[in-house]
Scaffold this active site. Sequence first.
Site, PDB file in Angstrom:
ATOM      1  CG  PHE A   3      -1.807  -1.076   1.455  1.00  0.00           C
ATOM      2  CD1 PHE A   3      -3.101  -1.009   0.965  1.00  0.00           C
ATOM      3  CD2 PHE A   3      -1.419  -2.209   2.143  1.00  0.00           C
ATOM      4  CE1 PHE A   3      -3.982  -2.065   1.150  1.00  0.00           C
ATOM      5  CE2 PHE A   3      -2.294  -3.263   2.335  1.00  0.00           C
ATOM      6  CZ  PHE A   3      -3.582  -3.193   1.835  1.00  0.00           C
ATOM      7  CB  ALA A   5       2.591   5.097  -2.673  1.00  0.00           C
ATOM      8  CG  ASN A  22       8.415   6.430  -1.003  1.00  0.00           C
ATOM      9  OD1 ASN A  22       9.043   5.563  -0.405  1.00  0.00           O
ATOM     10  ND2 ASN A  22       7.204   6.812  -0.650  1.00  0.00           N
ATOM     11  CB  THR A  47      -4.165   5.410  -8.763  1.00  0.00           C
ATOM     12  OG1 THR A  47      -5.023   6.529  -8.905  1.00  0.00           O
ATOM     13  CG2 THR A  47      -2.970   5.614  -9.695  1.00  0.00           C
ATOM     14  CE1 TYR A  71       0.019   8.079  -5.992  1.00  0.00           C
ATOM     15  CE2 TYR A  71      -1.771   8.657  -7.479  1.00  0.00           C
ATOM     16  CZ  TYR A  71      -1.284   7.906  -6.430  1.00  0.00           C
ATOM     17  OH  TYR A  71      -2.097   6.981  -5.830  1.00  0.00           O
ATOM     18  CG  PHE A  99     -12.361   4.683  -9.239  1.00  0.00           C
ATOM     19  CD1 PHE A  99     -11.834   3.450  -9.607  1.00  0.00           C
ATOM     20  CD2 PHE A  99     -12.739   5.544 -10.245  1.00  0.00           C
ATOM     21  CE1 PHE A  99     -11.685   3.093 -10.944  1.00  0.00           C
ATOM     22  CE2 PHE A  99     -12.603   5.193 -11.589  1.00  0.00           C
ATOM     23  CZ  PHE A  99     -12.078   3.966 -11.938  1.00  0.00           C
ATOM     24  NE  ARG A 151     -11.765  13.348  -9.185  1.00  0.00           N
ATOM     25  CZ  ARG A 151     -11.948  14.193 -10.204  1.00  0.00           C
ATOM     26  NH1 ARG A 151     -13.056  14.118 -10.933  1.00  0.00           N
ATOM     27  NH2 ARG A 151     -11.046  15.110 -10.506  1.00  0.00           N
ATOM     28  NE  ARG A 211      -7.189  19.300  -6.434  1.00  0.00           N
ATOM     29  CZ  ARG A 211      -7.480  18.317  -5.594  1.00  0.00           C
ATOM     30  NH1 ARG A 211      -7.376  18.500  -4.291  1.00  0.00           N
ATOM     31  NH2 ARG A 211      -7.901  17.155  -6.027  1.00  0.00           N
TER      32      ARG A 211
HETATM   33  N1  UDP Z   1     -11.936  19.281  -3.894  1.00  0.00           N
HETATM   34  C1  UDP Z   1     -12.500  20.494  -3.552  1.00  0.00           C
HETATM   35  N2  UDP Z   1     -12.139  21.067  -2.353  1.00  0.00           N
HETATM   36  C2  UDP Z   1     -11.255  20.484  -1.486  1.00  0.00           C
HETATM   37  C3  UDP Z   1     -10.700  19.229  -1.839  1.00  0.00           C
HETATM   38  C4  UDP Z   1     -11.066  18.655  -3.055  1.00  0.00           C
HETATM   39  O1  UDP Z   1     -13.297  21.053  -4.302  1.00  0.00           O
HETATM   40  O2  UDP Z   1     -10.949  21.061  -0.435  1.00  0.00           O
HETATM   41  C5  UDP Z   1     -12.346  18.634  -5.152  1.00  0.00           C
HETATM   42  C6  UDP Z   1     -11.190  18.313  -6.075  1.00  0.00           C
HETATM   43  O3  UDP Z   1     -10.913  19.406  -6.924  1.00  0.00           O
HETATM   44  C7  UDP Z   1     -11.721  17.093  -6.838  1.00  0.00           C
HETATM   45  C8  UDP Z   1     -12.640  16.399  -5.819  1.00  0.00           C
HETATM   46  O4  UDP Z   1     -12.933  17.396  -4.827  1.00  0.00           O
HETATM   47  O5  UDP Z   1     -12.503  17.503  -7.909  1.00  0.00           O
HETATM   48  C9  UDP Z   1     -11.997  15.202  -5.137  1.00  0.00           C
HETATM   49  O6  UDP Z   1     -10.725  15.603  -4.670  1.00  0.00           O
HETATM   50  P1  UDP Z   1      -9.824  14.716  -3.716  1.00  0.00           P
HETATM   51  O7  UDP Z   1      -8.571  15.500  -3.438  1.00  0.00           O
HETATM   52  O8  UDP Z   1     -10.616  14.266  -2.547  1.00  0.00           O
HETATM   53  O9  UDP Z   1      -9.490  13.422  -4.578  1.00  0.00           O
HETATM   54  P2  UDP Z   1      -8.849  13.240  -6.053  1.00  0.00           P
HETATM   55  O10 UDP Z   1     -10.013  13.054  -6.977  1.00  0.00           O
HETATM   56  O11 UDP Z   1      -8.036  14.461  -6.347  1.00  0.00           O
HETATM   57  O12 UDP Z   1      -8.030  12.017  -5.901  1.00  0.00           O
END
Ligand code: UDP
Length: 260
Positions: A3, A5, A22, A47, A71, A99, A151, A211
């Site tokens: 697991f 990483a 790593n 992933t 990553y 996921f 997601r 983001r």
């Molecule tokens: N997200 C957000 N606000 C936060 C953290 C995450 O809007 O404070 C959004 C992020 O842009 C993505 C989704 O929530 O669209 C899931 O993000 P997370 O980091 O939980 O998981 P990822 O899909 O990046 O692995």
Amino acid sequence: MHFAAFIEVGESVIEPLKFYENNVANSVRLLNTLKQNNIRKFVFSSTCAIFGTPEKMPLTEKTPMSPASPYAKNKLVVEWALADSATAWGLGFVALRYFNAAGAAADGTIGEDHDPETHLIPNVLKVALGQREAIKVFGTDYPTPDGTCVRDYVHVEDLAVAHVRALEVLRPGEQRFYNTGTGQGASVREVVEVSRKVTGHPIPLIEEGRRAGDVPTLYADNALIRKELGWAPKYNDLESVVASAWNWHSNHPRGFDDRS
Ligand code: UDP
């Protein structure tokens, strides 16, 4: 079962070699140790990020791979090292492509505690705990029904069961890859809405820009893992996932520092 990483995608872009060292080099060292000790069964945490920005949803095991970050590339390189090991020296492995791992142990003992916390559900719940003023929503202009990213939030206990099932069926020399998600997508706004219901807190949100590195929509086609491992997620709805996380966060407002 491997697991360990580094997991922060943004950090991997800034410090790729740290991530390759790593996530790739150390995994290769581990595989060498398995080989030397004649261990032929291995379960790897991969992933769905290896698919990059896919053209079609849901994601099947046949979806073309296009990892966008160091990553995601790390994880795909390890999948390749596993496949080559299966061919060359009879390693049997299952790569579970997670996921969005979410939720907490039903018995309340284990939950999600990162520093810094970047994940959506724990950050939303920190607002409900009064530790943050509001949840920042990263991007409201995506091509999704409500403009926010979608997601597939799969519960950690369901993921854990997938590992056990994987180990049970695995035979030396066999290679298996499974997309491990619920098959259902939820938007950021939906996560906030469900969290309001679960916590009873208004959870204000602030709409921010996108983001870097986020893709609009990701959810799994989990038909293959259902068929071949007999796996089915018990946590089928977002509310039960968030409720289990809330049970842990509300009892551990300072994360594992609250462990007695
Ligand atoms: N997200 C957000 N606000 C936060 C953290 C995450 O809007 O404070 C959004 C992020 O842009 C993505 C989704 O929530 O669209 C899931 O993000 P997370 O980091 O939980 O998981 P990822 O899909 O990046 O692995």
